[in-house]
Design an enzyme around this catalytic site. Structure first.
Site, mmCIF file in Angstrom:
data_model
loop_
_atom_site.group_PDB
_atom_site.id
_atom_site.type_symbol
_atom_site.label_atom_id
_atom_site.label_comp_id
_atom_site.label_asym_id
_atom_site.label_seq_id
_atom_site.Cartn_x
_atom_site.Cartn_y
_atom_site.Cartn_z
ATOM 1 N N HIS A 268 0.835 -1.210 0.000
ATOM 2 C CA HIS A 268 0.000 0.000 0.000
ATOM 3 C C HIS A 268 0.871 1.261 0.000
ATOM 4 O O HIS A 268 0.710 2.146 -0.853
ATOM 5 C CB HIS A 268 -0.908 -0.031 1.233
ATOM 6 C CG HIS A 268 -1.842 1.135 1.338
ATOM 7 N ND1 HIS A 268 -3.156 1.071 0.938
ATOM 8 C CD2 HIS A 268 -1.657 2.403 1.792
ATOM 9 C CE1 HIS A 268 -3.735 2.252 1.138
ATOM 10 N NE2 HIS A 268 -2.850 3.082 1.663
ATOM 11 N N GLU A 269 1.802 1.318 0.918
ATOM 12 C CA GLU A 269 2.647 2.514 1.028
ATOM 13 C C GLU A 269 3.578 2.638 -0.181
ATOM 14 O O GLU A 269 3.907 3.745 -0.597
ATOM 15 C CB GLU A 269 3.442 2.518 2.340
ATOM 16 C CG GLU A 269 2.595 2.499 3.624
ATOM 17 C CD GLU A 269 1.518 3.579 3.693
ATOM 18 O OE1 GLU A 269 1.673 4.639 3.064
ATOM 19 O OE2 GLU A 269 0.486 3.343 4.363
ATOM 20 N N GLU A 298 -4.876 7.890 -2.766
ATOM 21 C CA GLU A 298 -5.363 6.606 -2.253
ATOM 22 C C GLU A 298 -5.653 5.642 -3.412
ATOM 23 O O GLU A 298 -5.506 4.435 -3.269
ATOM 24 C CB GLU A 298 -6.611 6.849 -1.400
ATOM 25 C CG GLU A 298 -6.919 5.791 -0.366
ATOM 26 C CD GLU A 298 -5.797 5.497 0.630
ATOM 27 O OE1 GLU A 298 -4.863 6.314 0.780
ATOM 28 O OE2 GLU A 298 -5.858 4.422 1.237
HETATM 29 ZN ZN ZN Z 1 -3.142 5.168 1.934
#
Ligand code: ZN
Length: 505
Positions: A268-269, A298
């Site tokens: 995710h990061e 996001e």
């Molecule tokens: Zn995020």
């Protein structure tokens, strides 16, 4: 360009670059604080951060900056190319945000923000919402006042949303969220009642942290994250920070009882990090190159976490690596079993722990409550009850305490209203981008299965990362996918995927 305009624009650039560089120093200080700072330095660091914030505020509200903008406003807009026009537009927006609000209100909000955080921590620990309620009430009043100064043409809640997802309003979000509700609530119900459920037992056990770390770094590198221009470390809450596209800092956390949590946090990061590293090469200290909005950011982390790494092709590629890394746990596990296990769906109380199918309902609940708090149809005192009732209606679970309910999120304690929709907008954007990518790169899933992520990264670099802030999120989505945000893609993706996993007809 006339000489005057030229001077005004180059003056503007100089000022904006300085502000951006000071912001980079601030990010590095924050990263340091979260990752390696000795705890004894907390007080001195707080003072350093506050001093630097003062300098940045001074630069951002410098009357000379306003004069540059005024001079540029008088010019024919066609004088500027789109790169310059974007810098001027973004600078004006930020300048207005910084200067239109009376100093007293800014200070009061900052003060309540830091005090409110501790009030919230204590109320959460003691499961006592009534202790937090006065802070929340005051913040809503202040945020309404703030909205009237900054975005007088918008309703107060829209102004707060605009702060995170510009150009997006309740009128756009509400019908999309209604649609999601009508499709996802029955789907979640069917999942709960399904006879077949994924076996997740092999994801339990002991997974040495050093092996988790090596695995995370390997996959992050495979995805294309450059460790020459970035780092990966440990913090309490995973995040992506750093001071510049050439210095991107991602973090994760480890528990030796669970490798999936830390690995997917890394993925995710890394998705956020690739966006930062992929920013346009020109003007990297200027607003034009900056990442667009929370929702688009996001969309990039969720693109990698969900569309790529929760894909069966990804499981197929890394199965052998997982088995070699954790031979005690993963031997004899099939690719299908792994795919099902990492996509296990279970309604729960806590948003940050929610799976991709139940997550949107957590967001919708918060959106509806915030909307009501701002238009006066929802009272702060009645929140715990309303929260829990909505949890029952949407997810079929009632939080036993406010700690597991209305007090769980940090956002309101800092006055961040209108932030939550970005998470689900991001999930929908990610899905829509992925669908477009499949059309343009039909071999995408084959690439994933071969661990060949370069074409995917290059596509995202070109279409999204390098576009900076040139377009609004609405324009970008239209430009990349050929249509506006369309929740059908997300709904169809979830329906197809979860009906197959749970063997629902
Ligand atoms: Zn995020």
């Amino acid at each position: 360009m006339t000489t005057n305009v030229n001077t005004a624009y180059s003056d503007l650039v100089e000022k904006l670059e300085e502000i951006s560089r000071l912001g980079g120093v601030m990010s590095t200080l924050h990263w340091d604080q979260e990752v390696i700072m000795p705890s004894g330095a907390a007080e001195s660091r707080a003072k350093q951060i506050s001093a630097l914030a003062g300098v940045i505020h001074e630069r951002s509200t410098d009357p000379q900056l306003g004069e540059c903008l005024d001079a540029l406003k008088k010019e024919d807009p066609s004088t500027f190319n789109k790169f310059e026009a974007c810098n001027i537009r973004e600078a004006q927006r930020e300048y207005d945000k910084e200067t239109k609000v009376p100093k007293k209100l800014v200070q009061e909000m900052a003060e309540l923000g830091s005090r409110g955080h501790f009030v919230w921590i204590k109320a959460r620990e003691e499961n006592k919402f009534s202790d937090f309620a006065p802070t929340l009430k005051r913040f809503i009043e202040m945020k309404k006042e703030w909205a009237a100064y900054v975005f007088p043409d918008l309703t107060p809640y829209d102004a707060n949303i605009d702060n995170y997802e510009r150009g997006t309003t309740m009128a756009e979000i509400a019908p999309i969220f209604e649609r999601l509700k009508s499709e996802l609530i029955p789907l979640i119900q069917s999942v709960k009642e399904a006879k077949h459920h994924p076996d997740t037992s092999f994801l339990e056990g002991t997974f040495p942290v050093d092996k988790q770390e090596a695995l995370g770094k390997q996959i992050s590198t495979d995805m294309g994250f450059s460790f020459d221009q970035g780092r990966m470390d440990v913090s309490v809450h995973p995040f992506c920070g750093g001071g510049h596209p050439t210095d991107v800092r991602i973090t994760t956390r480890y528990r030796d009882s669970d490798f999936i949590e830390s690995l997917y946090a890394v993925i995710h990061e890394t998705g956020h990090g690739l966006y930062e590293q992929g920013r346009m090469k020109e003007g990297r200290d200027l607003p034009v190159s900056e990442a667009l909005t929370m929702g688009i950011h996001e969309s990039q982390s969720l693109f990698w976490e969900r569309m790529i790494a929760q894909n069966k092709a990804f499981c197929a590629h890394y199965m052998e690596t997982f088995q070699t890394t954790f031979p005690n746990n993963m031997q004899g596990v099939s690719v299908s079993a792994l795919y099902e296990a990492i996509n296990n769906c279970k309604p729960s109380f806590i948003r940050v722990e929610a799976d991709e199918l139940t997550y949107p309902l957590h967001v919708i609940l918060r959106f509806e409550i915030e909307k009501g708090l701002f238009d006066g149809s929802v009272s702060v005192d009645g929140l715990p009850e309303l929260w829990n009732d909505k949890m029952v209606t949407y997810l079929g679970v009632r939080p036993p305490t406010d700690t597991l309910g209305v007090l769980q999120d940090v956002h309101w304690s800092g006055g961040a209203f209108g932030y939550f929709p970005s998470y689900t907008l991001g999930a929908m954007y990610a899905c829509q981008f992925y669908k477009t990518m499949l059309g343009e790169l039909p071999d995408t899933e084959k690439y994933i299965e071969e661990g060949k992520f370069a074409p995917i990264k290059t596509w995202l670099n070109e279409k999204i990362h390098s576009q900076g802030s040139l377009y609004s999120p609405q324009e970008l989505v239209q430009k990349v996918t050929g249509e506006p945000l369309n929740p059908d893609h997300f709904i169809n993706y979830l329906k197809t995927k979860y009906r197959a996993i749970y063997q629902i007809n």
